[in-house]
Write an enzyme that holds these catalytic residues in place. Sequence first.
Site, PDB file in Angstrom:
ATOM      1  N   ARG A  55       0.807  -1.214   0.000  1.00  0.00           N
ATOM      2  CA  ARG A  55       0.000   0.000   0.000  1.00  0.00           C
ATOM      3  C   ARG A  55       0.842   1.266   0.000  1.00  0.00           C
ATOM      4  O   ARG A  55       0.635   2.166  -0.809  1.00  0.00           O
ATOM      5  CB  ARG A  55      -0.852   0.048   1.271  1.00  0.00           C
ATOM      6  CG  ARG A  55      -2.242  -0.310   1.050  1.00  0.00           C
ATOM      7  CD  ARG A  55      -2.903  -0.653   2.364  1.00  0.00           C
ATOM      8  NE  ARG A  55      -3.793  -1.764   2.111  1.00  0.00           N
ATOM      9  CZ  ARG A  55      -4.969  -1.643   1.522  1.00  0.00           C
ATOM     10  NH1 ARG A  55      -5.416  -0.471   1.159  1.00  0.00           N
ATOM     11  NH2 ARG A  55      -5.700  -2.699   1.287  1.00  0.00           N
ATOM     12  N   THR A  56       1.763   1.326   0.925  1.00  0.00           N
ATOM     13  CA  THR A  56       2.570   2.540   1.036  1.00  0.00           C
ATOM     14  C   THR A  56       3.385   2.747  -0.238  1.00  0.00           C
ATOM     15  O   THR A  56       3.473   3.847  -0.770  1.00  0.00           O
ATOM     16  CB  THR A  56       3.493   2.451   2.275  1.00  0.00           C
ATOM     17  OG1 THR A  56       2.696   2.123   3.398  1.00  0.00           O
ATOM     18  CG2 THR A  56       4.198   3.753   2.528  1.00  0.00           C
ATOM     19  N   ARG A 105      11.780   2.260   3.334  1.00  0.00           N
ATOM     20  CA  ARG A 105      11.059   1.440   4.312  1.00  0.00           C
ATOM     21  C   ARG A 105      12.045   0.383   4.769  1.00  0.00           C
ATOM     22  O   ARG A 105      12.672  -0.279   3.933  1.00  0.00           O
ATOM     23  CB  ARG A 105       9.870   0.773   3.637  1.00  0.00           C
ATOM     24  CG  ARG A 105       9.200  -0.265   4.512  1.00  0.00           C
ATOM     25  CD  ARG A 105       7.934   0.295   5.026  1.00  0.00           C
ATOM     26  NE  ARG A 105       7.088  -0.684   5.647  1.00  0.00           N
ATOM     27  CZ  ARG A 105       5.863  -0.385   6.033  1.00  0.00           C
ATOM     28  NH1 ARG A 105       5.381   0.816   5.831  1.00  0.00           N
ATOM     29  NH2 ARG A 105       5.128  -1.275   6.624  1.00  0.00           N
ATOM     30  N   HIS A 133       6.317   6.154  11.315  1.00  0.00           N
ATOM     31  CA  HIS A 133       5.696   6.028  10.006  1.00  0.00           C
ATOM     32  C   HIS A 133       5.028   7.377   9.732  1.00  0.00           C
ATOM     33  O   HIS A 133       3.809   7.496   9.729  1.00  0.00           O
ATOM     34  CB  HIS A 133       4.695   4.868  10.015  1.00  0.00           C
ATOM     35  CG  HIS A 133       4.269   4.435   8.643  1.00  0.00           C
ATOM     36  ND1 HIS A 133       4.635   5.104   7.500  1.00  0.00           N
ATOM     37  CD2 HIS A 133       3.502   3.399   8.240  1.00  0.00           C
ATOM     38  CE1 HIS A 133       4.104   4.483   6.452  1.00  0.00           C
ATOM     39  NE2 HIS A 133       3.412   3.451   6.879  1.00  0.00           N
TER      40      HIS A 133
END
Lengths: 308, 159
Positions: A55-56, A105, A133
Amino acid sequence: MTWFNRDVIGVLDFGREDFEVLFSEALNMEKYAKSRLDLLGDKVLALAFFEPSTRTRLSFETAMLRLGGRVIGFSGTEATSMTKGENLADTIRMLDAYANAIVIRHSLEGAAKFAAEIAESPVINAGDGSQNHPTQAMLDLYTIWREFKVIDDLSIGILGDLRYARVVNSLIQALSYYRVKLHLISPELLRPRQELVEFMNSRNMKYDWTDDPYGVINDLDVLYVVRIQRERFPDPMEYEKVKGAYKVTPKLIERGKPSLVILHPLPRVDEIDFAVDNMPQARYFKQASLGVPLRMALLKLVLAGDKS
Amino acid sequence: MSSKRELIISKIRDGVVIDHIPTGRALLVLRLLGISGREGFRVALVMNVESRKLGTKDIVKIEGRELTKDELNLVALVAPTATVNIIRDYEVVSKFKVAIPDVIEGLLKCKNPRCITNQQREPVRSRFRVLSREPLKLVCDYCGTIHELNDIERYFGLT
Ligand SMILES: [Zn+2]
């Protein structure tokens, strides 16, 4: 302080005014989230996802493409084969040479900060370790702001794993810039860690903790849900016991205000009953869809500056 | 023959005298300053001497090596009562009580195994900021983990 060329490592590097600039930019970007705005046609964004997060990653990638820019990078297992045992510092140096900004990430805590110290280009933290985050927290805040037009004076419940979920840490840090009332809801074992409690105290935040969502639901304007992971429990029986008690169901939501807004960083497993999806209070899919304009705004501010 | 008293106060020409170290911590103070004794300059240790303030104390004298105030302030992590005398040409040119610096770099190790600073292959030094001095709380600048006095004492093998 301007957003231009700035690293985005933790929400505490930013303040209320920065968020306001970001939100108004994001609101503007909503118009282009399904089309294209040629602002970053000469820019390349590196996506360094040492740990997978579909998603990110996709929302950053989409945001960059919608802004007319290009994307390079790797994700998950590709990282291991691509870097061939190279250390993080060297990989970052390589990406820094290729790209105008790096989104990282990583499973290790502090990895993004370290990367930012090495790279000359701005580094954006898309989640490192269990602490930070920031872009998710900015999205959470933006969604709340979109729903209520304000953030001050809201009563916000955060339900689930308050100890290990990285979004919780960043969200509470971001909320510290606003006058909110926090209800923290979790099983005893997953209460917020000392660092977070001390942080809330140091910022004079108004908060309480309970293990019973039913006790506070009618006071909430926002219910933010995060998953409780089985691995956190030494005893599987204990997990089975709490799992049911923290599941968000229509029965729980019906006891809350009709204006309640339910948020979740997604992906969801079974912590929110599917029956809740059709209730007007469910806003987590809307929240997810705002991820693209929010990240468009962020990329635009960092790569092109505040002027439009 | 020199008397015991002379042994303790015998003067050094250029260097540092670290006084009022809690008993038994003189070696630790040297370790913290990165002094092994193999560097070649003169080091004198005096342990378990009477002190009006502390009952007993240790003293460390280091001759011929300049230490910065920042370096010396690190001593406060294990010897908060210590005082430092800087000696030049047999004279005390400055004297101060050690105080933990705001930022401590490269000295301690973060207790969080998932912290980037604990990765052997990365060119990164630990960095801590002082969150509070009383009680002592340091926060890892990379991962945010809070370290208290007992963590620091454990690091130096004191508990
Ligand atoms: Zn650390």
